[in-house]
Design an enzyme around this catalytic site. Structure first.
Site, mmCIF file in Angstrom:
data_model
loop_
_atom_site.group_PDB
_atom_site.id
_atom_site.type_symbol
_atom_site.label_atom_id
_atom_site.label_comp_id
_atom_site.label_asym_id
_atom_site.label_seq_id
_atom_site.Cartn_x
_atom_site.Cartn_y
_atom_site.Cartn_z
ATOM 1 N N CYS A 32 0.845 -1.188 0.000
ATOM 2 C CA CYS A 32 0.000 0.000 0.000
ATOM 3 C C CYS A 32 0.881 1.239 0.000
ATOM 4 O O CYS A 32 2.030 1.204 0.415
ATOM 5 C CB CYS A 32 -0.881 0.012 1.242
ATOM 6 S SG CYS A 32 -1.917 -1.450 1.337
ATOM 7 N N ARG A 50 2.059 1.671 -5.834
ATOM 8 C CA ARG A 50 2.229 0.670 -4.777
ATOM 9 C C ARG A 50 0.977 -0.174 -4.563
ATOM 10 O O ARG A 50 1.026 -1.217 -3.910
ATOM 11 C CB ARG A 50 2.603 1.353 -3.463
ATOM 12 C CG ARG A 50 3.946 2.056 -3.504
ATOM 13 C CD ARG A 50 4.256 2.621 -2.147
ATOM 14 N NE ARG A 50 4.480 1.577 -1.179
ATOM 15 C CZ ARG A 50 5.669 1.076 -0.854
ATOM 16 N NH1 ARG A 50 6.742 1.528 -1.448
ATOM 17 N NH2 ARG A 50 5.780 0.136 0.041
ATOM 18 N N TRP A 85 -3.526 -1.993 -1.699
ATOM 19 C CA TRP A 85 -3.466 -3.280 -2.392
ATOM 20 C C TRP A 85 -4.088 -4.259 -1.412
ATOM 21 O O TRP A 85 -3.531 -4.529 -0.352
ATOM 22 C CB TRP A 85 -2.020 -3.662 -2.714
ATOM 23 C CG TRP A 85 -1.914 -4.879 -3.590
ATOM 24 C CD1 TRP A 85 -2.000 -4.913 -4.955
ATOM 25 C CD2 TRP A 85 -1.701 -6.229 -3.174
ATOM 26 N NE1 TRP A 85 -1.858 -6.199 -5.402
ATOM 27 C CE2 TRP A 85 -1.673 -7.029 -4.341
ATOM 28 C CE3 TRP A 85 -1.529 -6.855 -1.942
ATOM 29 C CZ2 TRP A 85 -1.486 -8.402 -4.305
ATOM 30 C CZ3 TRP A 85 -1.346 -8.224 -1.902
ATOM 31 C CH2 TRP A 85 -1.320 -8.983 -3.084
ATOM 32 N N ASN A 107 0.103 -0.337 6.027
ATOM 33 C CA ASN A 107 0.641 -1.166 4.953
ATOM 34 C C ASN A 107 1.149 -2.435 5.599
ATOM 35 O O ASN A 107 1.844 -2.371 6.608
ATOM 36 C CB ASN A 107 1.792 -0.411 4.270
ATOM 37 C CG ASN A 107 2.587 -1.303 3.340
ATOM 38 O OD1 ASN A 107 2.059 -2.230 2.747
ATOM 39 N ND2 ASN A 107 3.882 -1.026 3.220
ATOM 40 N N GLY A 108 0.775 -3.603 5.069
ATOM 41 C CA GLY A 108 1.269 -4.852 5.633
ATOM 42 C C GLY A 108 0.144 -5.680 6.215
ATOM 43 O O GLY A 108 -1.026 -5.519 5.843
ATOM 44 N N GLU A 129 12.286 -13.761 -18.559
ATOM 45 C CA GLU A 129 11.966 -12.362 -18.286
ATOM 46 C C GLU A 129 11.062 -11.783 -19.387
ATOM 47 O O GLU A 129 10.115 -11.038 -19.103
ATOM 48 C CB GLU A 129 13.271 -11.554 -18.154
ATOM 49 C CG GLU A 129 13.110 -10.060 -17.966
ATOM 50 C CD GLU A 129 12.334 -9.662 -16.710
ATOM 51 O OE1 GLU A 129 12.048 -10.517 -15.856
ATOM 52 O OE2 GLU A 129 12.003 -8.467 -16.611
ATOM 53 N N LYS A 163 7.363 -10.243 -18.595
ATOM 54 C CA LYS A 163 6.940 -8.889 -18.969
ATOM 55 C C LYS A 163 5.616 -8.945 -19.736
ATOM 56 O O LYS A 163 4.715 -8.158 -19.501
ATOM 57 C CB LYS A 163 7.997 -8.196 -19.853
ATOM 58 C CG LYS A 163 9.219 -7.709 -19.166
ATOM 59 C CD LYS A 163 9.043 -6.483 -18.302
ATOM 60 C CE LYS A 163 8.758 -6.808 -16.869
ATOM 61 N NZ LYS A 163 9.833 -7.262 -16.043
ATOM 62 N N GLU A 189 2.626 -10.013 -17.518
ATOM 63 C CA GLU A 189 2.377 -9.030 -16.464
ATOM 64 C C GLU A 189 1.638 -7.787 -16.969
ATOM 65 O O GLU A 189 0.704 -7.315 -16.326
ATOM 66 C CB GLU A 189 3.744 -8.645 -15.905
ATOM 67 C CG GLU A 189 3.772 -7.636 -14.834
ATOM 68 C CD GLU A 189 5.189 -7.404 -14.318
ATOM 69 O OE1 GLU A 189 5.330 -7.089 -13.154
ATOM 70 O OE2 GLU A 189 6.157 -7.537 -15.102
ATOM 71 N N HIS A 202 11.104 -32.079 -24.840
ATOM 72 C CA HIS A 202 10.721 -32.952 -23.724
ATOM 73 C C HIS A 202 9.304 -32.656 -23.240
ATOM 74 O O HIS A 202 8.927 -33.078 -22.146
ATOM 75 C CB HIS A 202 11.729 -32.814 -22.580
ATOM 76 C CG HIS A 202 13.112 -33.208 -22.983
ATOM 77 N ND1 HIS A 202 13.474 -34.520 -23.213
ATOM 78 C CD2 HIS A 202 14.207 -32.471 -23.268
ATOM 79 C CE1 HIS A 202 14.739 -34.566 -23.598
ATOM 80 N NE2 HIS A 202 15.209 -33.326 -23.643
ATOM 81 N N LYS A 221 3.661 -2.668 -6.933
ATOM 82 C CA LYS A 221 5.087 -2.532 -7.208
ATOM 83 C C LYS A 221 5.946 -3.227 -6.147
ATOM 84 O O LYS A 221 6.883 -3.942 -6.461
ATOM 85 C CB LYS A 221 5.440 -1.039 -7.278
ATOM 86 C CG LYS A 221 6.909 -0.750 -7.544
ATOM 87 C CD LYS A 221 7.295 -1.154 -8.940
ATOM 88 C CE LYS A 221 8.761 -0.892 -9.232
ATOM 89 N NZ LYS A 221 9.198 -1.638 -10.422
HETATM 90 O O1 M6R Z 1 11.526 -4.961 -5.466
HETATM 91 P P1 M6R Z 1 11.906 -6.337 -5.911
HETATM 92 O O2 M6R Z 1 12.963 -6.348 -6.937
HETATM 93 O O3 M6R Z 1 12.260 -7.229 -4.748
HETATM 94 O O4 M6R Z 1 10.600 -6.953 -6.573
HETATM 95 C C1 M6R Z 1 10.575 -8.292 -6.967
HETATM 96 C C2 M6R Z 1 9.388 -8.592 -7.837
HETATM 97 O O5 M6R Z 1 8.196 -8.325 -7.149
HETATM 98 C C3 M6R Z 1 9.400 -7.781 -9.135
HETATM 99 O O6 M6R Z 1 10.575 -7.968 -9.855
HETATM 100 C C4 M6R Z 1 8.196 -8.161 -10.019
HETATM 101 O O7 M6R Z 1 8.347 -9.457 -10.495
HETATM 102 C C5 M6R Z 1 8.068 -7.156 -11.157
HETATM 103 N N1 M6R Z 1 6.719 -6.675 -11.202
HETATM 104 C C6 M6R Z 1 8.391 -7.723 -12.493
HETATM 105 O O8 M6R Z 1 8.280 -6.785 -13.502
#
Ligand code: M6R
Length: 615
Positions: free
Chosen positions: A2, A27, A75, A101-102, A488, A492, A495, A511, A610
């Site tokens: 959050c 966030r 969030w 937050n948390g 990766e 992307k 996501e 396989h 984030k």
């Molecule tokens: O802040 P961090 O690098 O620890 O975050 C890790 C993941 O949450 C972050 O890389 C997430 O997978 C991204 N949204 C990917 O684009």
């Protein structure tokens, strides 16, 4: 997860809170709300489910004027994202407001206790329980808000940050944290708090990161910090070296696109000053000095722990560290690491990678490692973050603030920082000659210019993206350092575009995964020059023979690859181990342009946040 903002000072607080929330919305964006003590001394709360714009709409035509207030973007964890569950929450009598937050792990037990005492709750959140708890303690024991928060902190379990205001004390905010980030801002005649620096930078660069179980009392005249027993305490004080423009879009349509384009500069910054006056490779913070350096020289095993994109950077580093420093490396998903009883000794090095430095799973893995006497290196982008403070050695990625949920510049700079770490270890262990380290660093210094060359191809990549935007499923394949980039590229795409995508080791296709290929299905293959190029080309032929449309990322000048590909995206020639820093860029752009073609909300993709500060 959050976003939290708080202000007490001379200014009209509402516009300032809304502006702060727009900076922190990345966030979490399930709901947003504000609490202001108005000039009449009344506590005014407005909150709405959905994006910040819904809150803005609700505030239109409602003049709320005051100089002390709190704001929150959520969030959701406990309770669906609706108006009643949005923050701020009040105590039983509506005198104090709380944002958080948390997670409060023992909220059910506290709630039952309060219900037995007659409390009635209006939401399903754990947050409201703590608001009631603080209110009840305050009514029972008297004293100020800080004393009530202090007593409540002794009863709450979990990982969280809280901020509270009370209409009886209209120019004061009280805040505390445990294992979740909370930063304080010191400004002329004003005090601020936020879940991260981006929320404060418009007002001050003078920051204190609160430590666990500290209580901060903010008034316009300044901030006092005490521990849980009420004794004076000190937070981690620092000055931020970036300004507000870094947290703005600067003409780009999205933060993600801006951050993709910032990569040349970010990589340059990460590399800056890595060789000290004695010609040796330097880290940013080495706690314990020569003794720790001595320990690192005798490391016999490395675990890399991280989540998401950061873990993919760790997977790339396995190749460089093993090759340059000749140390065995295992890469682990941070959320799994401590639950499987890993074998850790004083000769084990754990490298924890996190853009935010606040990812709960990564911090927990690093803490577990330290408790088992292992040494911890943090690779993070955020100065003063929890992970940075936990570690024996810190390497900052210096990418500047990354706002888009999809990580881009953090990834490339993490790989660069990990390459620096690999060379640093190689230097300590003498597995490379000094001039070899120097040659690798010199090659890395060419990277910003090479990334620029990749970025110049954006129009062609955008065109390709339009061709692929209708695909239901995209496979990414690669070998060696191409494998983490395949993973990766797929992450992307899923996501931000919500397109089902998976990355595979190209050699594994036969396989099982090759069964997924059907006529016209897109496959993106990483086939830059190097010792596995020929093998990847064979794998490309296998998928093409089964009807796949293949888009290849290849090395400039490799015209022969066109015989095997339907489309080619070229990157400049580079050292084999440095290719990931180049090959990921076209995949970032591909995902971005597919997402925009599909009309997705690129910077705030659904269900994500984030910074993931809950386990
Ligand atoms: O802040 P961090 O690098 O620890 O975050 C890790 C993941 O949450 C972050 O890389 C997430 O997978 C991204 N949204 C990917 O684009």
């Amino acid at each position: 997860m959050c976003g939290i903002i708080g202000y007490t000072g001379p200014e009209d607080v509402l516009p300032l809170l809304v502006q702060g929330l727009s900076t922190l919305e990345y966030r979490g964006y399930d709901s947003a709300g504000v609490a202001v003590i108005d000039h009449a001394g009344e506590l005014q709360i407005v909150k709405r489910a959905g994006r910040l714009d819904r809150l803005r709409g609700a505030l239109e035509g409602r003049p709320i004027h005051g100089t002390t207030g709190l704001g929150h973007t959520r969030w959701a964890t406990h309770g669906e994202p609706n108006d009643p569950n949005a923050h701020p929450h009040t105590d039983a009598v509506g005198h104090l407001a709380l944002i958080h937050n948390g997670i409060f792990e023992n909220f059910a037990e506290l709630k039952a206790e309060l219900e037995a005492a007659g409390h009635v709750f209006r939401s399903e959140t754990d947050t409201e329980v703590i608001a009631h708890l603080i209110g009840a303690i305050r009514d029972e024991q008297g004293g100020d808000l800080a004393s009530a928060v202090r007593s409540a902190m002794k009863r709450i379990e979990g990982a969280f940050a809280i901020a509270v205001l009370d209409r009886h004390d209209p120019h004061t905010l009280v805040a505390s944290r445990r294992e979740a980030p909370l930063v304080l801002g010191h400004a002329e005649g004003a005090s601020l708090l936020a879940s991260d620096v981006a929320g404060l930078i418009a007002h001050t660069r003078d920051i204190s990161a609160m430590l666990d179980d500290q209580i901060a009392v903010l008034t316009p005249g300044g901030i006092t910090i005490t521990d849980l027993e009420g004794y004076p305490a000190e937070a981690h004080h620092y000055t931020v070296d970036w300004d507000i423009s870094a947290a703005e879009k600067q003409g780009y349509d999205h933060f993600m696109l801006k951050e993709i384009h910032e990569q040349p500069r970010a990589v340059h910054e990460t590399l800056l000053g890595r060789v000290n006056g004695e010609g040796r490779i330097a880290v940013d913070e080495l706690r314990g000095g020569a003794a720790v350096e001595g320990d690192l020289a005798h490391v016999d095993k490395i675990y890399i722990v991280a989540c998401g994109t950061s873990m993919h950077a760790g997977m790339v580093a396995k190749y460089t560290i093993e090759h340059w420093a000749r140390l065995p490396v295992e890469v682990e998903i941070a959320s799994e690491f401590r639950y499987r009883d890993p074998i850790l000794t004083p000769h084990t090095l754990v490298v924890a990678i996190s853009q935010s430095g606040e990812t709960a799973d990564t911090i927990a893995a690093a803490t577990h490692a330290r408790n088992q006497q292992a040494k911890v290196v943090a690779i993070t982008n955020v100065v003063g973050s929890t992970l940075a403070r936990e570690a024996d050695v810190v390497l900052y990625t210096r990418a500047g603030p990354e706002i888009a949920v999809a990580s881009t510049k953090a990834f490339t700079t993490q790989i660069v920082a990990l390459d620096v770490l690999a060379l640093y270890l190689a230097q300590l262990r003498r597995s490379l000659f000094p001039d070899e380290c120097g040659d690798h660093l010199a090659r890395m210094e060419m990277l910003p210019a090479l990334i620029e060359q990749v970025l110049e191809q954006e129009p062609a990549i955008a065109e390709l993206a339009r061709t692929f935007a209708g695909a239901e499923y995209v496979m990414f394949i690669g070998r060696h350092v191409g494998l983490p980039i395949a993973l990766e590229g797929a992450l992307k795409l899923k996501e931000i575009a919500y397109v089902h995508a998976e990355g595979f080791a190209a050699g594994e296709m036969k396989h099982g995964p090759i069964a997924l290929i059907d006529q016209g299905g897109p496959v993106v293959a990483l086939a830059t020059r190097g010792h596995v190029r020929g093998k990847v080309v064979s794998n490309i032929q296998e998928v093409k023979a089964r009807g796949a449309v293949v888009l290849v990322v290849a090395t400039e000048g490799d015209t022969e690859i066109k015989e095997h590909a339907d489309h080619v995206m070229y990157v400049p020639d580079a050292h084999e181990l440095l290719y990931p820093i180049l090959t990921v860029v076209p995949l970032q752009l591909l995902a971005y342009h597919i997402a925009t073609t599909l009309g997705r909300d690129v910077d705030m993709p659904r269900n994500l946040a984030k910074t993931v500060t809950v386990e």
